[in-house]
Enzyme design. Structure first.
Site, PDB file in Angstrom:
ATOM      1  N   LYS A  13      -2.297  -1.760  -3.677  1.00  0.00           N
ATOM      2  CA  LYS A  13      -3.225  -0.299  -3.496  1.00  0.00           C
ATOM      3  C   LYS A  13      -2.301   0.807  -3.566  1.00  0.00           C
ATOM      4  O   LYS A  13      -1.282   0.882  -2.785  1.00  0.00           O
ATOM      5  CB  LYS A  13      -3.962  -0.520  -2.282  1.00  0.00           C
ATOM      6  CG  LYS A  13      -4.883   0.877  -2.167  1.00  0.00           C
ATOM      7  CD  LYS A  13      -5.650   0.907  -0.679  1.00  0.00           C
ATOM      8  CE  LYS A  13      -6.496   1.928  -0.554  1.00  0.00           C
ATOM      9  NZ  LYS A  13      -7.354   2.017   0.608  1.00  0.00           N
ATOM     10  N   LYS A  29       0.985  -1.288   0.161  1.00  0.00           N
ATOM     11  CA  LYS A  29       0.103   0.069  -0.005  1.00  0.00           C
ATOM     12  C   LYS A  29       0.745   1.237  -0.222  1.00  0.00           C
ATOM     13  O   LYS A  29       1.733   1.351   1.091  1.00  0.00           O
ATOM     14  CB  LYS A  29      -0.948  -0.101   1.381  1.00  0.00           C
ATOM     15  CG  LYS A  29      -1.828   1.137   1.398  1.00  0.00           C
ATOM     16  CD  LYS A  29      -2.847   1.215   2.562  1.00  0.00           C
ATOM     17  CE  LYS A  29      -3.661   2.369   2.592  1.00  0.00           C
ATOM     18  NZ  LYS A  29      -4.555   2.283   3.649  1.00  0.00           N
TER      19      LYS A  29
END
Length: 322
Positions: free
Chosen positions: A244, A191
Site C-alpha cells: 500500500k 505500507k
C-alpha cells in the site's frame, strides 16, 4: 520477418493470447461505516464514495452482492474518541455492530476488518502516544484486544494497518489462544508514508493532530526495506501480504510476488482513485479506460487481490462484457 502484430490484428486473437485478466474475483470493496443514524454522506474528495450508518447501508450492500463482489473491507468511524482508541475493542462498537449486521444479512459477503486506531484516537495516530510518538509495544497490547473483539463479532479476516513491529505475531497468538485459529490475517506488510492517502483522512476522520506517520510507515525511497517488512510478516504468520499504495509501488508488488509463496494484495488508495476521478471530470482523460488500465497493471505486477474504491464500477463493466 518477425511480425508480432499478427497476434494483435483482431479482438478475437487478442483475447486468445491475453496474458492477464481482471476479474470480479480479484476485488475487495472498502466501506466506511459511521456510528449514528440516517447518515449517507458523500466524501467530497472521493466522488461516488460515501460514509454510511448501519440503518442506511443496506442499499450499498445490496448492490455489492448483486455485482458478485466477494469481499468488503470495513472502516469504522465512532461517535466518541479518546487517547487510546478504546472503542476499537468495545464489543458493541460500530465495527463490531457492522460485522454482525453484515454476517447476518449478507452471509455470502466475506468481511475483512481494518485493525487500527487512527479513526478512534483523539490525536489521529495509530496507537498510544508517549513522548510525542506512538509507543509500539504498548499499542500491541491494545491491538490484541481489538483483534479478539472483531473475532467475537464474527469477522472472516483481520487486516492490521498500523505498521507496528510485531503486530502479526501478537495477533496470531491472540487469535490462536482465544479459540480463533482459523481466522486469517492480511498484513499491511509494506505500507509507505504516502501522500496518496489524503482523501482517506477526510473519509475516516483520521488526520493526525500533530506530526505525521513517518516514524512507523515506510519511507517511499526504500525498496529493500519493503522486503524485510514482508519477511517479518511472513515469518510471524501473515496469510496474505499487502502493498500500500499500489500504483506507485508496482515494483514492490512484483518483488513480493517473486519472493513469497503467499497471496499478494495491494491497496489502490484514495488518492489514486481521486486523481482519476478529477481528471476524468475535467475531460482530460477517459476515466473508465484509465481505471481499467491502472487496475490491470496491479494484476500484471502480481497482485492476487486488489482493494479498490473502483470495485463497483469495475464489476459493472465486467458484468456487461460477460
Amino acid at each position: 520477418m518477425n511480425r508480432t502484430r499478427r497476434l494483435r490484428k483482431t479482438e478475437g486473437i487478442r483475447r486468445l493470447v491475453r496474458e492477464n485478466q481482471l476479474t470480479v474475483d480479484d476485488l475487495v470493496y472498502p466501506l466506511f461505516i459511521e456510528e449514528g443514524e440516517n447518515i449517507e454522506k458523500e466524501i467530497s474528495s472521493m466522488p461516488g464514495i460515501f460514509r454510511f450508518s448501519l440503518d442506511t447501508i443496506s442499499k450499498e450492500l445490496d448492490e455489492v452482492v448483486s455485482l458478485n463482489i466477494p469481499a468488503v473491507l470495513l472502516f469504522g468511524i465512532p461517535s466518541e474518541k479518546d487517547d487510546e482508541g478504546t472503542e476499537t475493542w468495545n464489543d458493541n462498537g460500530i465495527m463490531q455492530q457492522a460485522v454482525r449486521f453484515i454476517k447476518k444479512n449478507y452471509p455470502s459477503l466475506y468481511v475483512i476488518t481494518d485493525v487500527c486506531f487512527c479513526e478512534y484516537t483523539s490525536h489521529g495516530h495509530c496507537g498510544i502516544i508517549h513522548d510525542h510518538d506512538v509507543d509500539n509495544d504498548a499499542t500491541l497490547v491494545n491491538i490484541a484486544k481489538q483483534t479478539i473483539s472483531h473475532a467475537k463479532a464474527g469477522v472472516d479476516m483481520v487486516a492490521p494497518s498500523g505498521m507496528m513491529d510485531g503486530t502479526i505475531a501478537t495477533m496470531r497468538e491472540a487469535l490462536d489462544n482465544s479459540g480463533f485459529p482459523n481466522i486469517p490475517i492480511m498484513g499491511y506488510s509494506v505500507k509507505y508514508a504516502s501522500a496518496f492517502y489524503g482523501p482517506f483522512r477526510e473519509a475516516a476522520d483520521s488526520t493526525p493532530s500533530f506530526g505525521d506517520r513517518r516514524t512507523y510507515q515506510m519511507d517511499p525511497s526504500n525498496r529493500l526495506e519493503g522486503h524485510r517488512e514482508a519477511s517479518f510478516d511472513d515469518e510471524e504468520g501473515a496469510d496474505i501480504l499487502m502493498v500500500k499504495p499500489a500504483l506507485s509501488y508496482l515494483d514492490i508488488i512484483r518483488d513480493l510476488k517473486e519472493d513469497f509463496d503467499r497471496p499478494i494484495a495491494c491497496y489502490n488508495v484514495s488518492g489514486e482513485y481521486a486523481m482519476v476521478k478529477a481528471a476524468a471530470e475535467k475531460g482530460w482523460i477517459d476515466g473508465e479506460r484509465v481505471m481499467m488500465e491502472s487496475l490491470l497493471s496491479m494484476k500484471r505486477a502480481g497482485a492476487n487481490i486488489i482493494i479498490t474504491y473502483f470495485a463497483k464500477e469495475v464489476a459493472r463493466i465486467l458484468k456487461q462484457k460477460n
